[in-house]
Design a protein around this motif. Structure first.
Motif, PDB file in Angstrom:
ATOM      1  N   ALA A  62       1.326  38.357  -1.557  1.00 24.30           N
ATOM      2  CA  ALA A  62       0.566  37.723  -2.517  1.00 24.30           C
ATOM      3  C   ALA A  62      -0.308  38.775  -3.232  1.00 24.30           C
ATOM      4  N   ALA A  63      -0.923  39.768  -2.777  1.00 21.06           N
ATOM      5  CA  ALA A  63      -1.682  40.545  -3.265  1.00 21.06           C
ATOM      6  C   ALA A  63      -1.192  41.379  -4.455  1.00 21.06           C
ATOM      7  N   ARG A  64       0.292  41.409  -4.607  1.00 28.31           N
ATOM      8  CA  ARG A  64       0.752  41.968  -5.732  1.00 28.31           C
ATOM      9  C   ARG A  64       0.511  41.154  -7.028  1.00 28.31           C
ATOM     10  N   ASP A  65       0.634  39.876  -6.965  1.00 30.00           N
ATOM     11  CA  ASP A  65       0.266  39.093  -8.072  1.00 30.00           C
ATOM     12  C   ASP A  65      -0.353  37.640  -7.622  1.00 30.00           C
ATOM     13  N   PRO A  66      -1.477  38.012  -7.241  1.00 36.73           N
ATOM     14  CA  PRO A  66      -2.192  36.669  -7.037  1.00 36.73           C
ATOM     15  C   PRO A  66      -2.006  35.345  -7.607  1.00 36.73           C
ATOM     16  N   LEU A  67      -2.263  35.590  -9.089  1.00 34.99           N
ATOM     17  CA  LEU A  67      -2.099  34.437  -9.755  1.00 34.99           C
ATOM     18  C   LEU A  67      -0.441  33.672  -9.811  1.00 34.99           C
ATOM     19  N   ALA A  68       0.250  34.338  -9.218  1.00 35.97           N
ATOM     20  CA  ALA A  68       1.520  33.625  -9.013  1.00 35.97           C
ATOM     21  C   ALA A  68       1.560  33.250  -7.737  1.00 35.97           C
ATOM     22  N   HIS A  69       0.584  33.273  -6.876  1.00 33.63           N
ATOM     23  CA  HIS A  69       0.543  32.725  -5.430  1.00 33.63           C
ATOM     24  C   HIS A  69      -0.668  31.750  -5.154  1.00 33.63           C
ATOM     25  N   ARG A  70      -1.027  31.218  -6.236  1.00 32.02           N
ATOM     26  CA  ARG A  70      -2.338  30.618  -6.156  1.00 32.02           C
ATOM     27  C   ARG A  70      -2.239  29.510  -5.083  1.00 32.02           C
ATOM     28  N   SER A  71      -1.016  28.696  -5.023  1.00 30.40           N
ATOM     29  CA  SER A  71      -0.945  27.698  -4.207  1.00 30.40           C
ATOM     30  C   SER A  71      -1.110  28.238  -2.593  1.00 30.40           C
ATOM     31  N   LEU A  72      -0.556  29.449  -2.377  1.00 33.43           N
ATOM     32  CA  LEU A  72      -0.405  29.885  -1.073  1.00 33.43           C
ATOM     33  C   LEU A  72      -2.149  30.456  -0.807  1.00 33.43           C
ATOM     34  N   ILE A  73      -2.908  30.897  -1.791  1.00 34.55           N
ATOM     35  CA  ILE A  73      -4.302  31.442  -1.595  1.00 34.55           C
ATOM     36  C   ILE A  73      -5.099  30.243  -1.309  1.00 34.55           C
ATOM     37  N   TRP A  74      -4.717  28.915  -2.096  1.00 34.36           N
ATOM     38  CA  TRP A  74      -5.541  27.878  -1.839  1.00 34.36           C
ATOM     39  C   TRP A  74      -5.192  26.985  -0.462  1.00 34.36           C
ATOM     40  N   PHE A  75      -4.061  27.079  -0.067  1.00 31.97           N
ATOM     41  CA  PHE A  75      -3.769  26.531   1.188  1.00 31.97           C
ATOM     42  C   PHE A  75      -4.521  27.570   2.040  1.00 31.97           C
ATOM     43  N   PHE A  76      -4.570  28.921   2.022  1.00 31.11           N
ATOM     44  CA  PHE A  76      -5.410  29.667   3.146  1.00 31.11           C
ATOM     45  C   PHE A  76      -6.907  29.139   3.113  1.00 31.11           C
ATOM     46  N   VAL A  77      -7.637  28.999   1.878  1.00 34.02           N
ATOM     47  CA  VAL A  77      -8.799  28.656   1.723  1.00 34.02           C
ATOM     48  C   VAL A  77      -9.096  27.062   2.339  1.00 34.02           C
ATOM     49  N   TRP A  78      -8.165  26.090   1.857  1.00 30.05           N
ATOM     50  CA  TRP A  78      -8.578  25.031   2.542  1.00 30.05           C
ATOM     51  C   TRP A  78      -8.049  25.059   3.924  1.00 30.05           C
ATOM     52  N   SER A  79      -7.033  25.044   4.359  1.00 35.15           N
ATOM     53  CA  SER A  79      -6.805  25.329   5.854  1.00 35.15           C
ATOM     54  C   SER A  79      -7.751  26.033   6.862  1.00 35.15           C
ATOM     55  N   SER A  80      -8.181  27.110   6.207  1.00 33.17           N
ATOM     56  CA  SER A  80      -9.195  27.801   6.949  1.00 33.17           C
ATOM     57  C   SER A  80     -10.523  26.967   7.257  1.00 33.17           C
ATOM     58  N   VAL A  81     -10.867  26.218   6.173  1.00 33.55           N
ATOM     59  CA  VAL A  81     -12.281  25.230   6.448  1.00 33.55           C
ATOM     60  C   VAL A  81     -11.766  24.325   7.058  1.00 33.55           C
ATOM     61  N   VAL A  82     -10.590  23.400   6.996  1.00 36.45           N
ATOM     62  CA  VAL A  82     -10.527  22.394   8.036  1.00 36.45           C
ATOM     63  C   VAL A  82     -10.533  23.222   9.341  1.00 36.45           C
TER      64      VAL A  82
END
Length: 125
Positions: A62-82
């Motif tokens: 995802a680091a190659r094109d973070p904007l194209a992988h927003r859902s993965l990044i937000w999944f990481f954020v929220w699953s980490s919080v939970v």
């Protein structure tokens, strides 16, 4: 922070977090009181290692094109919080797991906060 520099930093953080996810197994070996939840034999740690190793590879990709992988990044954020929240409650409920409040629990919250702050916001009209 300007958008190009924010995006560059986001790419770096994604790679670093991907590497940390790939390093979960070594962390469990070196610092079990902060990273392993089971004593003795259990299949659980290897399941977590498998999930986080897979996530680590996809964060690096995802680091190659973070904007194209927003859902993965937000999944990481929220699953980490939970995940971190559940582990914090469990650590506070069981004295033998207090070491996690210095290991994987803050690591999850820190990773979530850093990624959430670095994620570009949609343009306002």
């Amino acid at each position: 922070m300007s958008d190009p520099s924010r995006l560059k930093l986001l790419r770096v953080v994604l790679v670093l977090l991907g590497i940390v996810c790939l390093a979960i197994y070594p962390l469990m070996q070196v610092w079990p009181s902060g990273w392993v939840w089971h004593e003795g034999y259990s299949d659980y740690p290897m399941m977590i290692v498998g999930i986080y190793a897979t996530l680590g590879v996809f964060l690096i990709l995802a680091a190659r094109d973070p904007l194209a992988h927003r859902s993965l990044i937000w999944f990481f954020v929220w699953s980490s919080v939970v995940h971190g929240g559940i582990m914090a409650v469990q650590a506070l409920s069981h004295a033998e797991h207090m070491g996690h409040l210095w290991g994987d629990v803050p690591a999850l919250f820190l990773a979530a906060i850093v990624l959430a702050v670095l994620m570009p916001r949609p343009a306002r009209m």
